[in-house]
Design an enzyme around this catalytic site. Structure first.
Site, mmCIF file in Angstrom:
data_model
loop_
_atom_site.group_PDB
_atom_site.id
_atom_site.type_symbol
_atom_site.label_atom_id
_atom_site.label_comp_id
_atom_site.label_asym_id
_atom_site.label_seq_id
_atom_site.Cartn_x
_atom_site.Cartn_y
_atom_site.Cartn_z
ATOM 1 N N ASP A 1 33.162 35.847 24.482
ATOM 2 C CA ASP A 1 34.218 35.948 25.492
ATOM 3 C C ASP A 1 35.321 36.918 25.052
ATOM 4 O O ASP A 1 35.404 37.299 23.873
ATOM 5 C CB ASP A 1 34.791 34.561 25.771
ATOM 6 C CG ASP A 1 35.196 34.364 27.222
ATOM 7 O OD1 ASP A 1 35.424 35.374 27.924
ATOM 8 O OD2 ASP A 1 35.284 33.210 27.662
ATOM 9 N N ASP B 1 33.799 33.855 36.369
ATOM 10 C CA ASP B 1 34.076 32.454 36.078
ATOM 11 C C ASP B 1 33.953 31.585 37.326
ATOM 12 O O ASP B 1 34.031 30.362 37.235
ATOM 13 C CB ASP B 1 35.488 32.298 35.505
ATOM 14 C CG ASP B 1 35.573 32.686 34.041
ATOM 15 O OD1 ASP B 1 34.517 32.754 33.384
ATOM 16 O OD2 ASP B 1 36.688 32.932 33.555
#
Length: 726
Positions: free
Chosen positions: A458, A524
């Protein structure tokens, strides 16, 4: 390197061509786009003759040519190929050709042009590589000669450009935000410079992504289009530029390059800078044709995943930071029952990480939450026949961490102190060798100890004030190169390791990061309404097997929208599929549908991950038709979705793209995931048969006349399978 005495050189592949004339002092681009065929010497001479523009009134007194390295020396008043200076001097580059390397192949080949600028003691090599897919990669190396004056040459910008014809008059690129990445935007091409600049240290959630220029009204299945994508995971600059006087005999230019911060690239004698690759491509078959070229390019990579893409369960929306071993063991049990093949433990496993306020940088397992380490969970996951994956965010640090307290100088920022945090975190200085060594050692130890098969990598904040402390030298460029080296080194130590590129979702998706990772997290947001559009446009560059697509819970984590499981399951099928919800709380009927969906994914993934992506041109965005068609045309899978209401009651006949009109096909509706909610008393007559059994129809009906599609309520989807009768 083989040289050539020819004055006009051609690269050809997959219906495209690049033609360059070795004119003096700088070669010029005669043509880029549709293949002109095997031109004779007379034909090439004719192309060069017709490549001479008129001399305009109130203009320079020679024809303006568009060269491979356009500067003011050519009478070019647009964006120059490069900008820079030598201590305030040598600011008017004037290059000339010194050498050529030409390696044509049956499909594609390579052309390298060596140029020199004596005033700044610069040597420039521009390399064009046309791939068998028809995608043209352009990369440049700029170097100072070893015997140059000692003052550094400050390189301000390098831009790679190719010409566009007058009919290329409409621009499509992308913007976006968190949970709504790759939102398309169109505009007519006017005079002047249309530029998109990225100053986020990564491509960003609003990345231009792939800038396309085409004939007005181009769509998925029609229109001539030209596109460019920059394979770089940092700051970027794209442009489309049209001057009144044109670009030689061309009308405009399309280009891009890394956006360089002032003082970032200072070339001392013997030093050089190499640009990221700019990927250019052309198609006369609309956006699907452009996407097909990029998908072919990406799938031809030596490191492209060749094994079936395992069905994933990611723990984030199931447990968040609540890492309780018994709960996770139960989650793993359910995952195995429904057919999951890879279990990924997300954020919250490392020291001090009970929220996103602390712990980043301390990449050791939290002994309080995990007194026996991750071993009990890892062993259990493997005993169930699943691979184990782990979330990491190596480039970031919380100030509330042992790492930041012990090494405050490792935090990237000015000497006067770091600026505001973003998501409670700052950035580590990867260009610092000590930081790089620490991260490689920490990640290597984790992967080695637990036999990790997959890292979700990430990157949850942007790079602001990306400078070294002390001298405050900009390091955004060095940060990206250090990241690339870090991933490369980790994969060299662990050849089977797969890595996902995630950056607050889809904030770092480019062919630079994809050269060393195995998939991307598109967003997301798992809301299927948003995902239909996000995946639709992410696929403009990447094939489905590289696009992470997960089933979330009935109430979306990011939008709070409630949607049916059938719609969520159908949407997630068209990518590298996964689950992101607490399935231990699912009712038996929902678990049964998840199990059926997992089996359907395994059945269909050879088609979904190997075929050609197609998207129908429909009026408006209330309904969508997209699918994947096998390259041999023998099979196809389509999704008919409605994401909003619309004024019309009937959808009318909708053409299924990608099929052959002369063939005969069998059609059926796949019902394993449940039927959508219909907005009709009864469906079209063909649908009744296709719900029960295969329906035989001519290809001309399917792809030319079209099928009258059923009317769905919003947030519903229908899955349609097509097989050719051989």
């Amino acid at each position: 390197m083989p040289d050539t005495t020819a004055r006009i050189l051609t690269l050809r592949a997959a219906g495209t061509s690049l033609v360059v004339e070795l004119a003096e002092p700088v070669p010029r681009v005669l043509h880029w786009g549709a293949d002109l065929g095997e031109l004779t010497e007379d034909g090439l001479a004719a192309l060069a003759l017709t490549g001479e523009p008129a001399v305009l009134n109130n203009s320079i007194d020679i024809p303006r040519r568009f060269t491979v390295w356009p500067t003011e020396a050519d009478g070019w008043s647009g964006t120059p190929a490069h900008q820079g200076h030598l201590a305030g001097t040598a600011a008017a580059p004037r290059l000339s050709l010194t050498g050529t390397s030409y390696r044509p192949q049956a499909e594609g080949g390579e052309l390298s042009l060596d140029l020199t600028d004596p005033g700044a003691a610069l040597d420039v090599t521009v390399t064009y590589r046309l791939e068998p897919s028809g995608v043209l990669g352009v990369q440049t190396r700029i170097g100072r000669r070893p015997d140059a004056a000692p003052e550094p040459y400050d390189l301000a910008q390098v831009t790679t450009m190719l010409p566009l014809p007058r009919r290329a008059a409409e621009i499509l690129d992308f913007t976006g935000k968190w949970s709504r990445e790759r939102s398309p935007q169109r505009r007519p091409l006017g005079f002047g410079t249309y530029a998109r600049e990225v100053r986020r240290g990564k491509p960003g959630l609003d990345s231009p992504y792939l800038v396309t220029v085409g004939v007005p009204g181009f769509g998925f299945g029609h229109g001539e289009v030209w596109g460019v994508h920059l394979a770089w995971s940092g700051d970027q600059r794209y442009l489309v530029e049209q001057l009144p006087e044109g670009a030689g005999t061309h009308a405009a230019v399309l280009g891009g390059g890394e956006l360089l911060r002032p003082g970032e690239i200072r070339l001392a004698p013997g030093e050089s800078y190499t640009t990221p690759v700019c990927h250019f491509t052309w198609s006369d078959q609309g956006l699907d044709g452009l996407a097909d070229r990029f998908h072919t390019l990406v799938r031809a990579r030596p490191a492209h995943p060749r094994t079936p893409r395992p069905l994933i369960l990611n723990s984030w929306e199931a447990v968040y930071f609540d890492h309780d071993l018994d709960r996770l063991l139960r989650l793993a049990d359910k995952a195995a029952e429904v057919g999951v093949e890879r279990f990924v433990l997300d954020d919250g496993w490392f020291r001090g990480r009970r929220s996103d306020h602390a712990g980043l940088g301390d990449w050791t397992v939290d002994p309080v939450v995990w007194p026996e380490g991750l071993t009990p969970l890892v062993d259990h996951v493997r005993s169930l026949g699943m691979e184990f994956g782990l979330w990491v965010e190596p480039e970031m640090v919380n100030l509330d961490s042992d790492l930041a307290r012990e090494h405050p100088d490792w935090v990237l920022g000015p000497a006067r102190g770091v600026g505001p945090s973003s998501r409670h975190q700052h950035v580590l200085d990867l260009a610092n060798p000590q930081v790089w060594d620490y991260l490689l050692g920490a990640l290597d130890a984790l992967v080695d100890k637990y036999g990790i098969a997959y890292l979700k990598w990430d990157h949850n904040r942007e790079l602001h004030e990306a400078v070294h402390g002390g001298a405050d030298r900009p390091v955004a460029h060095a940060q990206v190169l250090a990241l690339y080296r870090l991933i490369d080194a980790l994969k060299e130590r662990h050849p089977g390791l797969e890595i996902e590129s995630c950056a607050s979702g889809g904030g770092r998706i480019d062919l630079g990061i994809l050269a060393r990772t195995d998939r991307v997290w598109a967003s997301d947001c798992n809301d299927p309404v948003e995902r239909q559009m996000i995946q639709r446009w992410t696929a403009q560059l990447l094939p489905p097997e590289l696009i992470g697509a997960h089933v979330g819970s009935g109430t979306s984590h990011t939008t709070a929208r409630v949607s049916s499981d059938a719609f969520r399951l159908t949407t997630a099928l068209f990518g590298h599929a996964g689950i992101e919800q607490d399935i231990t709380r699912c009712a038996p009927e929902e678990l049964a549908r998840l199990t059926a969906w997992a089996a359907l994914y395994r059945e269909l993934r050879p088609l979904l991950h190997g075929g050609r992506t197609v998207r129908a041109d429909l009026a408006g965005d209330a309904t969508l038709l997209h699918g994947v068609v096998a390259h041999d045309g023998a099979a196809a899978l389509y999704c008919w979705a409605r994401v909003a209401t619309s004024p019309e009651g009937q959808s009318g006949r909708v053409q299924l793209p990608g099929l052959a009109p002369e063939a005969t096909y069998r059609v059926r509706v796949r019902t394993e995931l449940g039927l959508p909610s219909f907005h009709q008393t009864s469906g079209p007559a063909w649908l009744t048969t296709a719900l029960d059994d295969w329906l035989t129809l001519p290809g001309a009906v399917l792809t030319v006349a079209g099928l009258p599609m059923p009317n769905l309520n919003p947030d519903q989807a229908l899955l349609l399978e097509v097989r050719r009768n051989d």
